[in-house]
Design an enzyme around this catalytic site. Structure first.
Site, PDB file in Angstrom:
ATOM      1  CD  GLU A 224      -1.634  -2.413   1.570  1.00 31.04           C
ATOM      2  OE1 GLU A 224      -0.479  -2.582   2.028  1.00 31.04           O
ATOM      3  OE2 GLU A 224      -2.447  -3.342   1.424  1.00 31.04           O
TER       4      GLU A 224
ATOM      5  CG  HIS B 194      -9.904  -7.290   7.248  1.00 34.83           C
ATOM      6  ND1 HIS B 194      -9.364  -8.110   8.204  1.00 34.83           N
ATOM      7  CD2 HIS B 194      -9.033  -7.291   6.218  1.00 34.83           C
ATOM      8  CE1 HIS B 194      -8.218  -8.602   7.768  1.00 34.83           C
ATOM      9  NE2 HIS B 194      -7.982  -8.114   6.568  1.00 34.83           N
TER      10      HIS B 194
END
Lengths: 374, 344
Positions: free
Chosen positions: B70, B139
Site C-alpha cells: 500500500e 477489516h
C-alpha cells in the site's frame, strides 16, 4: 340495471409513476349532494398533495377511504348514488367491487409508460396515453418535464390521443440543445412529431412551452390544429428573473425549495420529493449548460426576448389562454394580449403551475377547447 | 433513464463513465483486475468483492494491478495526481491506511498548501469501511473520524447507490484528495439510479425524512438504522427528521443547525468509536452554535470503545441498532431532558 346509478369514486392515478395514494381528509360529508367539479377529498402521493374533484353527480352515500390510510390506484374510496337507490344495492356494489388490474403490468417500474424517439435533436423521451380522438401534444416549460402534466395527461386521454414530451435539455431527453431559441425548440418538437408519425396536433403549452407552441403555429401553421396557452411565455416582456436565476443557480434543497414555492399559490404543494426529483435532474451532466443557454437566449436581462402575441392574433389559430390569478413568474395580465381573439380564463387561487393547482378546471377548459377546435 | 442497481454497480458505473469522459482517469489497486501480468484469466477478480469487475475489458491498461504494498502504490497514485493524472486507488479495506498514511496525510493533503497553491492532487482513495461483515478487527473499522481530522482531505461516505455514483463522480472531478468510504454491508443495496453521469456537490446533506420533534444525524450504514428507528417512533407520535451527511469533510453545518433550531432535540449516530468522532464533533458544534435552541441534552449513539469483535453475536451488538437510536430519541423526549448516557 341499478348498478349504473351507483358511481364509484376511486383513488385517482396522477402521473405515470403513481401506484398508490393516501387519503388525507374528506371535504364533503356522507349524505352531501355532489355536483360535477365539487371538491371531494384530498389525496397525498409521494410527489404532491391535491384535491380530488367529482366527475359525476349524486349523493355521497358511502365514504370508505379512511383518512391517513394508503390505497392503491383505482381502489374504491367512496360511492355516489341518487337518494332513491336502496342501501342494500350499495352494500352489494361495494362488496362486489374489485380493483381493476393495472393497465400495464408492474407499473411501479414505469417501463412501458415512457418511450423514447430518435429525432434530429437527439433522443426524446415521451409518454403516450389514449388511442382515439384528436391528437394532442403537451409541451412543458423551462426546467420542467412531462410529469408537469401528471394531472392533465390521463384526463385528456379519455377522449384524445395525448403525447407529452421532454424538450431537449429537459427530463430524460438528450441534454444537448443545438439551438436554444424558440425556433430551435420548435424545430425539435416538429422533429419529434415526425418521428412518432404525427402530422397535426392540438398544442398545449405551459410557460416556455406555450411560446414554443406559438412559434410552431407561426412557422408551421399546418401542423398546429389549435393552441392552448397555459401561463404562457411569449405574450409580454415581463418575467420574474429572480425565479429563472434562482432555478438555474440552485444546487441544494435549501436553495431550490423557496424558488419552487414561487411556482404555486399554495407554497405547501412543494413536497420534498418534488425538490429531490428536480435536484436529481439538475445534477445530470449537461443540464446546467442547457438551462443557462436557454435562459440567456430567451430571458436575457430579465425580459422575455420574444413576444408573439400580435402574430398569433393575426394567424387566427383557435386559441385558449389559461392563467392562474396568483402567478408570480409571468403576470396573469399577459393574457389580455390575446383577449380579442382567444378564449381567456383566469383562475383564482392558482399560481404559475395552474394545470396542477386547478387541474379539474384546466382539464375541463382544455377538453372543451380541443373538442370545439377539432 | 433510471433503473434499480446496487451500490456496487453504481460505483462500477461511476468509474466507467469517468474513464470514458476523461482519459486522465486511471484505476489502481490490489487485484482490481486480477490476473494481469500473470498466467491466468485477465479480469478474474475485479477487486476483492468485484466492484471493478468488467472495467479492464473496457479500459485495458488504464487499470493497474499493484503489488501488495500500500505504501508504494498509494504513494504512486499521489505522485501521479500531482503530475496531471486523476488516479482512483482502491485500498481494499480502508483499515490498511495505517501503512500508507504518510503519503496521504503528510503528502497528498499538504501539497496544495505547502506549494503555495501551485500543486493540485486530484486523487481518490476508495475502499471499504464498517462492521457487520464477519471480517474481524482489522477489516471492519469505521475510521472516518481519522480522515475527517486532517485538513486538505475530503471525506465521503454514501449510504445508497444513487449517492455513491454521484459522489464518486464528484470525487474524481474534484481537484483535492478524496477519501471515499464504501460501507461493505451496503454494496448489495439497490435503488433508482440514472444511467447518465451526474455529480452530487460536496457539503450538501440529504434530508431523508422530515420531522418536527427530533433531529437524527448520521451517515453510511447507520442512516438506514436511523430511518428504521424513525419508522417505529411514529407509533408513539414522534416525528424524527433524519439527515444523511453524505460528506463528512466538508460537512453541511447549515442543514444540521437549521433542523435543530426547529426540532430542539438532536441525536447523532456514528458507527465509529465513541471518542473524537463525527458524533462528538457535531454535538460540540451544535452545543456551541445552537445551544439556545436545545430543549434537551444531545444524545450520541456510537460503537463502543473496543475493537470490532469477531464473534458474530458480539459484532451484531457492536454497530448502533435501530433500537438504541430509538431509545436515544426517547431520552431527549423524557421530562428531565437527558439522563446520563448508558454505554450500549
Amino acid at each position: 340495471m341499478l348498478n349504473e346509478r351507483i358511481k364509484p369514486i376511486v383513488m385517482p392515478k396522477w402521473g405515470l409513476s403513481m401506484s398508490e395514494g393516501k387519503v388525507t381528509g374528506w371535504l364533503k360529508r356522507p349524505g352531501s349532494t355532489i355536483s360535477i367539479g365539487d371538491e371531494l377529498l384530498e389525496v397525498e402521493t409521494d410527489k404532491i398533495t391535491n384535491v380530488v374533484e367529482a366527475g359525476e353527480t349524486g349523493v355521497l352515500r358511502r365514504v370508505l377511504g379512511e383518512p391517513g390510510t394508503v390505497y392503491p390506484v383505482k381502489a374504491l374510496i367512496a360511492v355516489l348514488a341518487d337518494p332513491d337507490v336502496p342501501d342494500d344495492d350499495i352494500d352489494a356494489f361495494i362488496s362486489a367491487y374489485a380493483v381493476p388490474a393495472s393497465e400495464d403490468d408492474g407499473d411501479a417500474e414505469a417501463g412501458p409508460q415512457y418511450h423514447t424517439a430518435e429525432t434530429p435533436a437527439g433522443t426524446i423521451r415521451y409518454a403516450k396515453r389514449g388511442e382515439t380522438g384528436p391528437t394532442v401534444l403537451l409541451v412543458h416549460g423551462f426546467g420542467g418535464d412531462l410529469d408537469n402534466w401528471l394531472f392533465t395527461i390521463d384526463a385528456l386521454a379519455e377522449k384524445a390521443t395525448v403525447y407529452a414530451l421532454d424538450l431537449p435539455g429537459h427530463g430524460q431527453s438528450n441534454k444537448q440543445i443545438a439551438d436554444p431559441s424558440l425556433s430551435g425548440l420548435s424545430k425539435a418538437v416538429l422533429g419529434f412529431l415526425d418521428a412518432v408519425g404525427v402530422e397535426r396536433a392540438h398544442f398545449v403549452g405551459h410557460s416556455m412551452g406555450g411560446a414554443v407552441s406559438m412559434r410552431t403555429a407561426l412557422d408551421a401553421p399546418g401542423r398546429v390544429a389549435s393552441l392552448s396557452l397555459i401561463a404562457s411565455a411569449g405574450l409580454g416582456e415581463q418575467i420574474d428573473h429572480g425565479y429563472i436565476q434562482g432555478f438555474v443557480g440552485a444546487t441544494s434543497r435549501r436553495d431550490l425549495k423557496p424558488v419552487l414555492e414561487t411556482l404555486f399559490a399554495d407554497r405547501g404543494l412543494v413536497s420534498r420529493q418534488m425538490v429531490d426529483d428536480l435536484l436529481k435532474y439538475k445534477r445530470l451532466d449537461g443540464v446546467d449548460e442547457a438551462l443557462r443557454a436557454l435562459s440567456a437566449s430567451l430571458f436575457a436581462e430579465g425580459r422575455q426576448a420574444s413576444v408573439l402575441a400580435s402574430g398569433i392574433a393575426d394567424a387566427r389559430t383557435p386559441t385558449l389562454v389559461v392563467w392562474g390569478e396568483e402567478d408570480r413568474v409571468i403576470p396573469a395580465d399577459h393574457a389580455q394580449a390575446l383577449a380579442n381573439t382567444a378564449q381567456v380564463a383566469i383562475l383564482p387561487g392558482a399560481g404559475h403551475m395552474v394545470q396542477m393547482e386547478a387541474a379539474g378546471k384546466v382539464n375541463a377548459l382544455l377538453k372543451d377547447h380541443i373538442a370545439k377546435a377539432d | 433513464m433510471s433503473r434499480k442497481i446496487s451500490m456496487k454497480q453504481a460505483i462500477n458505473e461511476a468509474l466507467d463513465l469517468e474513464m470514458r469522459r476523461d482519459p486522465t482517469v486511471i484505476v489502481m489497486g490490489e487485484d482490481i483486475v486480477g490476473g494481469t501480468g500473470a498466467q491466468g484469466e485477465d479480469d478474474a477478480w475485479g477487486g476483492v468483492l468485484g466492484v471493478t469487475k468488467g472495467l479492464y475489458a473496457k479500459h485495458g491498461d488504464r487499470l493497474m494491478d499493484t503489488p501488495l504494498s500500500e505504501s508504494a502504490y498509494i504513494g504512486a497514485a499521489v505522485g501521479a495526481a500531482a503530475c496531471g493524472l486523476r488516479p482512483v486507488a482502491e485500498l481494499m479495506f480502508l483499515d490498511f491506511m495505517g501503512v500508507c498514511f504518510d503519503q496521504i496525510f503528510n503528502q497528498a493533503a499538504k501539497f496544495r498548501y505547502m506549494f503555495g497553491g501551485k500543486a493540485e492532487t486530484p486523487v481518490v482513495i476508495r475502499g471499504m469501511v464498517g462492521a457487520g461483515f464477519r471480517a474481524a478487527a482489522q477489516h471492519s473499522q469505521m475510521l472516518t473520524p481519522l480522515f475527517t481530522h486532517i485538513p486538505g482531505l475530503k471525506v465521503v461516505c454514501p449510504s445508497n447507490a444513487y449517492d455513491a455514483k454521484g459522489l464518486l463522480i464528484q470525487s474524481i472531478r474534484d481537484n483535492d484528495p478524496v477519501i471515499f468510504c464504501e460501507h461493505k454491508n451496503l454494496y448489495g443495496l439497490e435503488c433508482e439510479v440514472p444511467a447518465e453521469s451526474y455529480a452530487i456537490p460536496f457539503g450538501e446533506a440529504n434530508v431523508l425524512r422530515d420531522g418536527d420533534d427530533v433531529t437524527i444525524v448520521s451517515y453510511g450504514l447507520t442512516v438506514h438504522r436511523a430511518m428504521e428507528a424513525a419508522a417505529t417512533l411514529v407509533k408513539d407520535g414522534t416525528e424524527a427528521e433524519v439527515i444523511d451527511l453524505r460528506t463528512l469533510s466538508p460537512i453541511d453545518w447549515d442543514t444540521i443547525v437549521e433542523s435543530v433550531e426547529r426540532t430542539g432535540r438532536l441525536v447523532v449516530v456514528d458507527e465509529a468509536h465513541p471518542r473524537c468522532n463525527l458524533a462528538t464533533d457535531i454535538a460540540a458544534f451544535v452545543g456551541q452554535n445552537a445551544f439556545g435552541a436545545l430543549k434537551a441534552g444531545i444524545q450520541m449513539v456510537t460503537a463502543p470503545h473496543t475493537p470490532v469483535p469477531f464473534a458474530p453475536s458480539l459484532e451484531d451488538l457492536y454497530v448502533p441498532s435501530a433500537d438504541s437510536i430509538a431509545s436515544a430519541v426517547k431520552r431527549t423526549l423524557s421530562p428531565k431532558g437527558a439522563s446520563p448516557r448508558i454505554a450500549a
